[in-house]
Structures are given as structure tokens and as C-alpha cells.
Enzyme design. Structure first.
Site, PDB file in Angstrom:
ATOM      1  N   LYS A  78      -7.925  -2.138  11.441  1.00  0.00           N
ATOM      2  CA  LYS A  78      -8.173  -1.800  10.031  1.00  0.00           C
ATOM      3  C   LYS A  78      -9.147  -2.816   9.435  1.00  0.00           C
ATOM      4  O   LYS A  78      -8.985  -4.029   9.634  1.00  0.00           O
ATOM      5  CB  LYS A  78      -6.844  -1.827   9.265  1.00  0.00           C
ATOM      6  CG  LYS A  78      -6.947  -1.366   7.810  1.00  0.00           C
ATOM      7  CD  LYS A  78      -5.576  -1.395   7.133  1.00  0.00           C
ATOM      8  CE  LYS A  78      -5.571  -0.846   5.731  1.00  0.00           C
ATOM      9  NZ  LYS A  78      -4.243  -0.922   5.080  1.00  0.00           N
ATOM     10  N   SER A 153      -2.964   3.529   2.968  1.00  0.00           N
ATOM     11  CA  SER A 153      -4.367   3.190   3.026  1.00  0.00           C
ATOM     12  C   SER A 153      -4.932   3.027   4.432  1.00  0.00           C
ATOM     13  O   SER A 153      -6.150   3.056   4.605  1.00  0.00           O
ATOM     14  CB  SER A 153      -4.616   1.898   2.246  1.00  0.00           C
ATOM     15  OG  SER A 153      -3.925   0.810   2.849  1.00  0.00           O
ATOM     16  N   SER A 177       1.471   1.774   3.671  1.00  0.00           N
ATOM     17  CA  SER A 177       0.160   2.086   4.249  1.00  0.00           C
ATOM     18  C   SER A 177       0.083   2.174   5.754  1.00  0.00           C
ATOM     19  O   SER A 177      -0.950   2.578   6.276  1.00  0.00           O
ATOM     20  CB  SER A 177      -0.871   1.083   3.752  1.00  0.00           C
ATOM     21  OG  SER A 177      -1.272   1.449   2.465  1.00  0.00           O
TER      22      SER A 177
HETATM   23  N1  GLN Z   1      -0.160   3.589  -1.601  1.00  0.00           N
HETATM   24  C1  GLN Z   1       0.297   2.287  -2.033  1.00  0.00           C
HETATM   25  C2  GLN Z   1      -0.688   1.723  -3.007  1.00  0.00           C
HETATM   26  O1  GLN Z   1      -1.568   2.392  -3.351  1.00  0.00           O
HETATM   27  C3  GLN Z   1       0.514   1.390  -0.866  1.00  0.00           C
HETATM   28  C4  GLN Z   1      -0.735   0.854  -0.278  1.00  0.00           C
HETATM   29  C5  GLN Z   1      -0.483  -0.070   0.864  1.00  0.00           C
HETATM   30  O2  GLN Z   1       0.593  -0.092   1.452  1.00  0.00           O
HETATM   31  N2  GLN Z   1      -1.494  -0.886   1.129  1.00  0.00           N
HETATM   32  O3  GLN Z   1      -0.577   0.612  -3.423  1.00  0.00           O
END
Ligand code: GLN
Length: 485
Positions: A78, A153, A177
Site C-alpha cells: 500500500k 482505503s 481499511s
Molecule cells: N473508512 C475509514 C475512514 O475513512 C477507515 C479508514 C482506514 O481504516 N484507514 O476513516
């Protein structure tokens, strides 16, 4: 035999026996990336030359008798984990040309174990999002249906593993994420307990919640990667100095006597019926295999979203203060310091990142701190107590990973609250610091994957992986792959 169809574990066995070479395997992946990735855009950067060089080195190490745990295995990373000499963007225009001077510990550990890096994968900007649509570059498409989001994400990493353009991948999980995109792409994703993996070199979003996690096509693959990246790191004082168990040894296929709890708050009226059915059927499967199943209660679940969306932006607003055009990445020069900051941040950050910085700054500002930030911290403690309580009764908690399968690209982009609701089942684990895994447990009527989430107490990875593996061995879901050509 198509080399890219082998699981990580299968590929490793063939590398070990000498049947295939790391260079062959890596070339096969690079060829498939060239063919398939333009359809899904999982990668932001493909590091072909570096990958082949690492593969040649892996072959040389093996010829010299080395048998490091990932020797010659091609992986995707990532793009929020720093890689020395390789552009690392965090999915943001503000870092579009940033080349880090050092490598994140988790990635360095993969390299020391002999892994090959194929490239850096797409993500929501600074990991803020649930669909990868907040990427400053392009959305990633779900390999199962190209008009759908892959989750987020870490959508690029999950899509890469699902589409067989990487044998495994690293992601990060602040509120879901890793697990949420794993569910939506039909692969396995592990969010380790807070402190299990070093965050050194991870571009910080919300430091009390962030954790590096792993993706694989199977539980064994994801567990193998976790074993390599876990452990104490003197560069991250929040990484715990407790021994890393041999996760592979916990994968016995047996769940007899394992106590599994099903929280009643995790089945909501608005959720997709097929998701509820698949998850309940998965729990039933585990029961028939000898697990003791009972209902548990996590009464503060409803508060998870408001607590998370106060604390995460508050931490983000502080963490992102460093991107000022002076020390990192892109600079938009204007006469004077403040105008330069403003122009750099104004042009460099996308709308969701700006929204979070504003929310967080507001929540932390004098006069509002007690009402918002402090209150959210108290709520976080209550939510953690829910889990502490439940884990006195059960070893593992089984839930859906997401209320619905992958939605259409563009469907929720105009409504941030709808997007935030996607995290309802995943973010409590981050607030509590516990571990979780998502694995495939079915498909809906449109052929989109459904995820089963298994949660365990802090440092309870062996129990959730044991349950996940046993379920996987008893089912066939993980053997399906999207038809991408
Ligand atoms: N969807 C969540 C957010 O927007 C979690 C994102 C993540 O785990 N990086 O913060």
C-alpha cells in the site's frame, strides 16, 4: 500451470523445491500486471526493474542455501508505507513526487525475509475513505465487477490480491481499511492488534488507531505475512515487546471447544439480507464443526461511528500539519510563509482530507475540547469495556465485515455520512485495539463477495486465525476468482 494462479504458499513450495525460479514468478506477475491492471488500476507505481533485481537476488540467496520465509515471493505494498528510493504518495497530490529516504519497518521485514516488491498500490488519500474513490490519482475498480468500488482505503492492495496481480499485499487499517476491502474483493485481510506491528515508516493518519495488516488469497497466506512483519521495533515505542507466536502452527483445521460469540448489535435492519444469511450460515458451519456458539452483547456499538469520526479526524488534523510544502512533497510558492502554506495545502489536499482536518481542528479547539474530544475518549473506553466483557465469555466474536457488498463507483461520493456508515462493523475493533480478520463466506445474487469478520482480544490472533482457517478449509469460497482474462 499459470504461475500467478498459485497461492503464496503454493508458490513458495515450488520455489523451495526448485521447480520455479523467483525471476520466472516475478516476470509472470509483471506480465499479468501489464495485461490486467489497466482494467482495475490497483497500482499507482509498478517497480518492475526493482522487482526483477530483487528476484535475481532471491534466486542467488536460494542457490546459496538460504531458505528465508518469503524468499522470492512477489508482493504489493500500500502506497502509504515508505519505501526508500521509490515514490510514496499516500494517495495524495501533495506527495505526488515524494521519494522517502527510508523504508517502513514492516516493508523492511518483508525484504529481509526475501520478498519481492511488485509495486505500490492505490488508496484513499491518506487512508481516509472506504472506497478508494478519495485517491488523489484515480479510483480502483473491483475485480469482480468493474463498475463497483473495491472497498477502502487499502482498495488497491485488496484488488491486486483478488485479481492475481500480487501473491499477497500489505495494507493498513485505522477503522477497517484492511478488513472492509478484503470483504468486498473476496480475499483474506488481517488487522492485527494495536502494537503487534511496527508503524515506523507508515505515513500517519490516526496514530492511536493505525495498524499495518496483511492480505492473502487464503488464511495461511495472510497469516504467513503477519508472522514476518509482527514484532517489536525500537523505532516505534507503541510496538509491543511480546513474542510473535508461530501463526502457521495455529492453523489446525480444528475448532472443537472454541467459544464463538455473535453480537446481536451487528445485525441491523438496513443491512443486505444476503450478507446476514451468509454470515449466520458461516457461524452455523463453525458450530457443526464443534465450536460453542452463543449470543453476546456489545451495547455501545451504536456510538462507534461518532466516536471514531471525532477521534480519527482529531488525530489526523495534528498528523497532517507537517505537510506544509516546506519539508515534504509538493510546494506551491507564494510571496510569504502563510500564503505558501495555504496555497500548498489548498491545492495539495483533496476534499475529504480537508473535511477531516476541519472536523478535527474544530473538535480539538479550546472551548470544544471537553464537549467533543474528551467525551469521545470516554466513549472509546466504554466501547473497549464492551469487548473486555464479551471476551470473558467467548474466544472469538463473529460478525459481518460490512453491512452490504461492494457498491457502485460514484454511488456515495456526494454523501460523506453514507460513506462513514460503511465502517460500522469494523471500526470498533480499532477503537478497542483488538485484532480481526475478514474472509470470504459467500457471494450475493450479483456475484459480489461477502465477508465474515472474526474478532479476537488484543494479541488474540492465534484464536481468530484458527477459526478462520477451519472455516476456510470446510468451504470453497476462497477458491473462486474473478474472470478478468
Ligand atoms: N473508512 C475509514 C475512514 O475513512 C477507515 C479508514 C482506514 O481504516 N484507514 O476513516
Amino acid at each position: 500451470m499459470t504461475l500467478t494462479d498459485l497461492t503464496l504458499t503454493e508458490a513458495l513450495a515450488k520455489l523451495r523445491s526448485g521447480e520455479i525460479k523467483a525471476t520466472e514468478l516475478t516476470q509472470a506477475y509483471l506480465d499479468r500486471i501489464a495485461l490486467i491492471d489497466p482494467k482495475i488500476d490497483a497500482y499507482l507505481t509498478v517497480t518492475g526493474e526493482l522487482a526483477m533485481e530483487q528476484a535475481r537476488r532471491a534466486d542467488a540467496r536460494r542457490a546459496a542455501g538460504d531458505d528465508a520465509p518469503l524468499l522470492g515471493v512477489p508482493l504489493a505494498i500500500k502506497d502509504v508505507l515508505c519505501t526508500q528510493g521509490v515514490r510514496t504518495t499516500a494517495g495524495s497530490r501533495i506527495l505526488s513526487d515524494f521519494v522517502p529516504p527510508y523504508t517502513a519497518t514492516a516493508v523492511q521485514k518483508l525484504f529481509s525475509a526475501g520478498a519481492v516488491m511488485l509495486g505500490k498500490t492505490n488508496l484513499d488519500e491518506f487512508a481516509m475513505g472506504s472506497s478508494t474513490e478519495n485517491s488523489g490519482f484515480c479510483p480502483t475498480r473491483n475485480p469482480w465487477k468493474l463498475d463497483r468500488i473495491p472497498g477502502g482505503s487499502s482498495g488497491g492492495s485488496a484488488a491486486a490480491v483478488a485479481a492475481h496481480v500480487a501473491a499477497g499485499a500489505l495494507g493498513t487499517d485505522t477503522g477497517g481499511s484492511v478488513r472492509q476491502p478484503a470483504a468486498m474483493c473476496g480475499v483474506v485481510g488481517i488487522k492485527p492488534s494495536y502494537g503487534r506491528v511496527s508503524r515506523y515508516g507508515l505515513i500517519a493518519f490516526a496514530s492511536s488507531l493505525d495498524q499495518v495488516g496483511t492480505f492473502g488469497r487464503t488464511v495461511r497466506d495472510a497469516a504467513l505475512l503477519l508472522g514476518v512483519i509482527a514484532g517489536h521495533d525500537e523505532c516505534d515505542s507503541t510496538s509491543m515487546n511480546t513474542p510473535v507466536p508461530d501463526y502457521s502452527a495455529t492453523l489446525t483445521g480444528d475448532v472443537k471447544g472454541l467459544r464463538i460469540g455473535v453480537p446481536k448489535e451487528y445485525f441491523l435492519p438496513g443491512m443486505q439480507p444476503e450478507v446476514e444469511q451468509a454470515v449466520r450460515a458461516a457461524v452455523e458451519q463453525l458450530r457443526t464443526m464443534g465450536a460453542a456458539v452463543r449470543e453476546v452483547s456489545l451495547p455501545h456499538t451504536d456510538y462507534g461511528i461518532p466516536i471514531y469520526y471525532l477521534l480519527a479526524p482529531a488525530e489526523a488534523s495534528a498528523n497532517l500539519a507537517r505537510f506544509d510544502g516546506v519539508r515534504y512533497g509538493r510546494r506551491v510558492t507564494r510571496p510569504g510563509m502563510w500564503p505558501t502554506y495555504k496555497a500548498t495545502r489548498g491545492q495539495g489536499f483533496g476534499p475529504e482530507v480537508k473535511r477531516r482536518i476541519m472536523l478535527g481542528t474544530y473538535a480539538l479547539s479550546a472551548g470544544y475540547y471537553d464537549a467533543y474530544y474528551l467525551k469521545a475518549q470516554k466513549g472509546r473506553t466504554l466501547l473497549k469495556h464492551d469487548f473486555d466483557q464479551a471476551f470473558t465469555q467467548v474466544d472469538v466474536i463473529a460478525t459481518p465485515t460490512t453491512p452490504r457488498t461492494a457498491f457502485r463507483i460514484g454511488e456515495k461520493t456526494d454523501d460523506p455520512l453514507q460513506m462513514y456508515l460503511e465502517d460500522v462493523f469494523t471500526l470498533p475493533a480499532n477503537l478497542a485495539g483488538i485484532c480481526g480478520v475478514s474472509l470470504p463466506c459467500g457471494f450475493d445474487g450479483e456475484g459480489l463477495p461477502i465477508g465474515l469478520q472474526l474478532l479476537g482480544p488484543a494479541f488474540g490472533e492465534p484464536a481468530i486465525l484458527r477459526a478462520a482457517y477451519a472455516y476456510e478449509q470446510a468451504t470453497e469460497w476462497h477458491k473462486r476468482s474473478p474472470a478478468l482474462g
